[in-house]
Design a protein around this motif. Structure first.
Motif, PDB file in Angstrom:
ATOM      1  N   THR B  32       0.831  -1.219   0.000  1.00 26.25           N
ATOM      2  CA  THR B  32       0.000   0.000   0.000  1.00 26.25           C
ATOM      3  C   THR B  32       0.859   1.259   0.000  1.00 26.25           C
ATOM      4  O   THR B  32       0.457   2.295  -0.529  1.00 26.25           O
ATOM      5  N   SER B  33       2.054   1.161   0.597  1.00 26.11           N
ATOM      6  CA  SER B  33       2.878   2.357   0.708  1.00 26.11           C
ATOM      7  C   SER B  33       3.353   2.857  -0.661  1.00 26.11           C
ATOM      8  O   SER B  33       3.829   3.980  -0.772  1.00 26.11           O
ATOM      9  N   PHE B  34       3.220   2.022  -1.704  1.00 24.65           N
ATOM     10  CA  PHE B  34       3.613   2.460  -3.044  1.00 24.65           C
ATOM     11  C   PHE B  34       2.398   2.855  -3.893  1.00 24.65           C
ATOM     12  O   PHE B  34       2.488   3.011  -5.098  1.00 24.65           O
ATOM     13  N   ARG B  35       1.222   2.933  -3.218  1.00 25.31           N
ATOM     14  CA  ARG B  35       0.007   3.247  -3.966  1.00 25.31           C
ATOM     15  C   ARG B  35      -0.521   4.600  -3.554  1.00 25.31           C
ATOM     16  O   ARG B  35      -0.182   5.142  -2.502  1.00 25.31           O
ATOM     17  N   PRO B  45      -8.104   0.495  -3.558  1.00 26.71           N
ATOM     18  CA  PRO B  45      -6.782   1.122  -3.663  1.00 26.71           C
ATOM     19  C   PRO B  45      -6.548   1.692  -5.050  1.00 26.71           C
ATOM     20  O   PRO B  45      -6.982   1.111  -6.049  1.00 26.71           O
ATOM     21  N   GLY B  46      -5.900   2.838  -5.124  1.00 25.84           N
ATOM     22  CA  GLY B  46      -5.590   3.450  -6.407  1.00 25.84           C
ATOM     23  C   GLY B  46      -4.345   2.835  -7.038  1.00 25.84           C
ATOM     24  O   GLY B  46      -3.858   1.805  -6.582  1.00 25.84           O
ATOM     25  N   GLY B  47      -3.843   3.486  -8.093  1.00 26.48           N
ATOM     26  CA  GLY B  47      -2.713   2.933  -8.827  1.00 26.48           C
ATOM     27  C   GLY B  47      -1.403   3.074  -8.082  1.00 26.48           C
ATOM     28  O   GLY B  47      -1.308   3.775  -7.076  1.00 26.48           O
ATOM     29  N   PHE B  48      -0.406   2.363  -8.615  1.00 30.30           N
ATOM     30  CA  PHE B  48       0.920   2.463  -8.022  1.00 30.30           C
ATOM     31  C   PHE B  48       1.573   3.769  -8.409  1.00 30.30           C
ATOM     32  O   PHE B  48       1.465   4.213  -9.548  1.00 30.30           O
ATOM     33  N   ALA B 263       0.083   7.131   4.770  1.00 28.35           N
ATOM     34  CA  ALA B 263       0.197   6.598   6.137  1.00 28.35           C
ATOM     35  C   ALA B 263       1.020   5.311   6.142  1.00 28.35           C
ATOM     36  O   ALA B 263       1.851   5.101   7.026  1.00 28.35           O
ATOM     37  N   SER B 264       0.804   4.450   5.141  1.00 25.92           N
ATOM     38  CA  SER B 264       1.574   3.199   5.075  1.00 25.92           C
ATOM     39  C   SER B 264       3.059   3.481   4.877  1.00 25.92           C
ATOM     40  O   SER B 264       3.907   2.826   5.488  1.00 25.92           O
ATOM     41  N   ALA B 265       3.353   4.446   4.010  1.00 23.28           N
ATOM     42  CA  ALA B 265       4.760   4.789   3.781  1.00 23.28           C
ATOM     43  C   ALA B 265       5.393   5.289   5.085  1.00 23.28           C
ATOM     44  O   ALA B 265       6.498   4.870   5.459  1.00 23.28           O
ATOM     45  N   LEU B 266       4.667   6.160   5.790  1.00 27.58           N
ATOM     46  CA  LEU B 266       5.186   6.684   7.060  1.00 27.58           C
ATOM     47  C   LEU B 266       5.377   5.549   8.061  1.00 27.58           C
ATOM     48  O   LEU B 266       6.377   5.498   8.781  1.00 27.58           O
ATOM     49  N   ALA B 267       4.395   4.641   8.097  1.00 29.80           N
ATOM     50  CA  ALA B 267       4.492   3.526   9.033  1.00 29.80           C
ATOM     51  C   ALA B 267       5.720   2.685   8.729  1.00 29.80           C
ATOM     52  O   ALA B 267       6.404   2.205   9.639  1.00 29.80           O
ATOM     53  N   TRP B 268       6.010   2.525   7.441  1.00 29.14           N
ATOM     54  CA  TRP B 268       7.192   1.748   7.093  1.00 29.14           C
ATOM     55  C   TRP B 268       8.491   2.460   7.423  1.00 29.14           C
ATOM     56  O   TRP B 268       9.493   1.831   7.728  1.00 29.14           O
TER      57      TRP B 268
END
Lengths: 271, 294
Positions: B32-35, B45-48, B263-268
């Motif tokens: 998800t962090s790349f979407r 979910p939207g595109g990458f 949020a997923s990117a931040l979480a990672w």
């Protein structure tokens, strides 16, 4: 002979520590028994009342349903996590399974994952499955935090049990499963009880998951605290009464395992 | 004989739980962090978008602020907790009724719900009727009328205080365990030779405690990076964004603005920081053990 000055200083320090530890707790307990007008004063001379407890358990606060949610979520989490963890802990402790070190490291490293990372996907998944605001959702995410920890803790306790009686029983023809059930588990019982209570405390106090995954029906006690923040301001006497409800069961359990707790805590981390 | 497979069978239930509840969500949020996925606009979910979410983080001041806040919080809280825990353990390792009493009650702050700790400190530092705000004002006139939680620096101080209050007992127990495992002979010999208490502590005990103190510091760092509950119940990230830690910032991005990708990117990013520390921790421990056996 120790110098009298040092002796006094040590006592004074111990008293100071006790005050720092107990004061915030004592203040909350006092406030819980104060009438609203007394809650906003510092006076210790007040007429104690049980009204706050009556209020929090009635409409619109309904603390009763939160107590039930907390009890169900924490109990079911313990009942699922502890037996699975105990079996895994036994395997880690007694067998030299291939890749054992890697597996154990994998399990431990999940402890270092921030809870926010776990809750994001679960929020999306539960929304899809219509499981938001249910106890099942809370139990599932709590297992994520608790299971690795309990494996690690119980392994420490099983490591400390000598293997002699197990080997003797196996020579006499008992199967491994029988040995686990009749010899190891009874010997590890105090440790398993300690781990269970610890696991219960963690789940009971859990806040982030419940805050995100519950709205109304599955709200647990710690999240319920936030609801006493109203447009009229913070209702401190009610918050304190709810606080007493959260802490009393946990304090009793914690004091019960205090001795084992110190040992269980140190065994895994230090060795 | 199926006994050979038994070790694996025993591991399976726990592994299913761990895989389903941590490994799977981790992988999911990594993808998800790349979407691009704004939950308010679309259920799907939207595109990458490649590393766009990560690149955005690097330039966003709110994120950089939360990194700074987290660093300040972690550093102060770790240093204070470890020093206090070591001092407490040295004090409490003697026996006596008062020592035992203190050791017993020490478990209470640890058992208390962090959310509740936040609430009660908020109450005690209320400028109008908070017992600590009033009490400190009465003892030190300079502190009268100080708007505790409305001041950025003081709010951070109180946030650290709640965390230190919560974790020092646990760390003290760990330290007591470490103290119990070091041999007493050297200490006793030094005492007979007339060495002072301070020399014994700094010259003999603390050097042998290095390993334990290291474990305490790293574990505390990880707990501090995860700290979330008190930010919600004590400061709400404020005043302004002065106590907005990374965990709280991620929570806001994900569950107030519903920007799942970001949020997923931040979480990672937070996960990466914690993994880095954990790996470093394991390596330090291993080399420490080598030194001990050498």
């Amino acid at each position: 002979m120790r110098k009298p000055f040092l002796y006094l200083a040590e006592r004074a320090l111990l008293v100071l520590i006790s005050v720092v530890v107990l004061f915030p707790i004592a203040w909350m307990f006092l406030t819980a028994f104060k009438q609203p007008r007394d809650a906003y004063s510092l006076s210790l001379n007040f007429e104690p009342t049980l009204q706050n407890f009556v209020t929090v358990f009635s409409d619109p606060w309904n603390l009763g349903s939160m107590v039930l949610n907390s009890v169900v979520v924490a109990t079911v989490t313990v009942v699922i996590a502890v037996p699975c963890a105990a079996l895994a802990a036994y395997s880690f402790s007694r067998f030299r399974v291939k890749g054992r070190k890697f597996l154990f490291f994998l399990i431990l490293s999940t402890q270092f994952i921030p809870a926010v990372v776990i809750v994001l996907p679960f929020f999306l998944m539960f929304r899809q499955l219509d499981l938001l605001d249910t106890r099942i959702a809370l139990i599932i995410v709590n297992l994520a935090i608790v299971t690795p920890f309990v494996i690690w803790m119980i392994k420490g306790f099983i490591d400390a049990i000598p293997t002699d009686s197990e080997e003797a029983a196996m020579i006499d023809g008992a199967s491994r499963l029988r040995v686990i059930k009749d010899i190891v588990m009874p010997m590890a019982a105090p440790g398993i009880l300690t781990s269970s209570i610890f696991c219960f405390i963690l789940t009971w106090n859990e806040f982030l998951f419940a805050l995100i995954l519950s709205r109304r029906d599955a709200v647990t006690l710690p999240v319920g605290l936030v609801s006493f923040r109203t447009e009229r301001g913070d209702l401190w006497e009610l918050m304190s009464a709810a606080g007493v409800m959260i802490t009393v069961p946990i304090f009793i359990m914690a004091l019960f395992i205090q001795k084992h707790f110190t040992r269980g805590m140190t065994a895994g981390a230090v060795k | 004989m199926k006994d050979r497979l038994l070790p694996y069978w025993l591991l399976i239930p726990a592994f299913i739980i761990v895989l389903a509840t941590t490994i799977y969500p981790l992988a999911y949020s990594f993808i998800t962090s790349f979407r691009d996925w704004d939950l308010t606009e679309s259920r799907r979910p939207g595109g990458f978008v490649g590393v766009e979410n990560y690149a955005y983080a690097a330039s966003e001041s709110a994120f950089l602020n939360s990194l700074w806040v987290t660093t300040v919080f972690v550093v102060t809280s770790v240093i204070l907790t470890v020093i206090l825990a070591v001092a407490l353990a040295l004090l409490l390792r003697r026996t006596g009724p008062m020592h035992t009493f203190t050791r017993i009650i020490l478990i209470l702050p640890f058992a208390m719900s962090p959310a509740l700790i936040g609430v009660s400190y908020r109450f005690m530092f209320n400028p109008e009727f908070g017992v600590l705000a009033q009490g400190l004002g009465a003892v030190f006139p300079a502190l009268q009328g100080v708007p505790w939680l409305a001041d950025p620096l003081l709010a951070m101080g109180i946030l650290v205080l709640t965390d230190v209050w919560h974790w020092t007992p646990y760390m003290t127990f760990m330290c007591l365990g470490g103290l119990a495992s070091i041999p007493r002979e050297t200490e006793e010999a030094a005492r007979i030779d007339g060495a002072s208490n301070l020399r014994i502590i700094f010259g003999i005990i603390l050097p042998q405690m290095r390993g334990v103190i290291l474990v305490m510091a790293v574990l505390k760092t990880i707990f501090a990076l995860k700290m979330f509950d008190q930010v919600v119940t004590l400061t709400g990230g404020g005043p302004g964004t002065s106590t907005e830690t990374l965990a709280y910032f991620i929570f806001n991005v994900g569950f107030r603005w519903f920007d799942m990708g970001y949020a997923s990117a931040l979480a990672w990013i937070l996960t990466a920081i914690m993994m880095f520390i954990s790996i470093w921790y394991v390596r330090m421990l291993l080399s420490e053990r080598k030194m001990a056996t050498a």
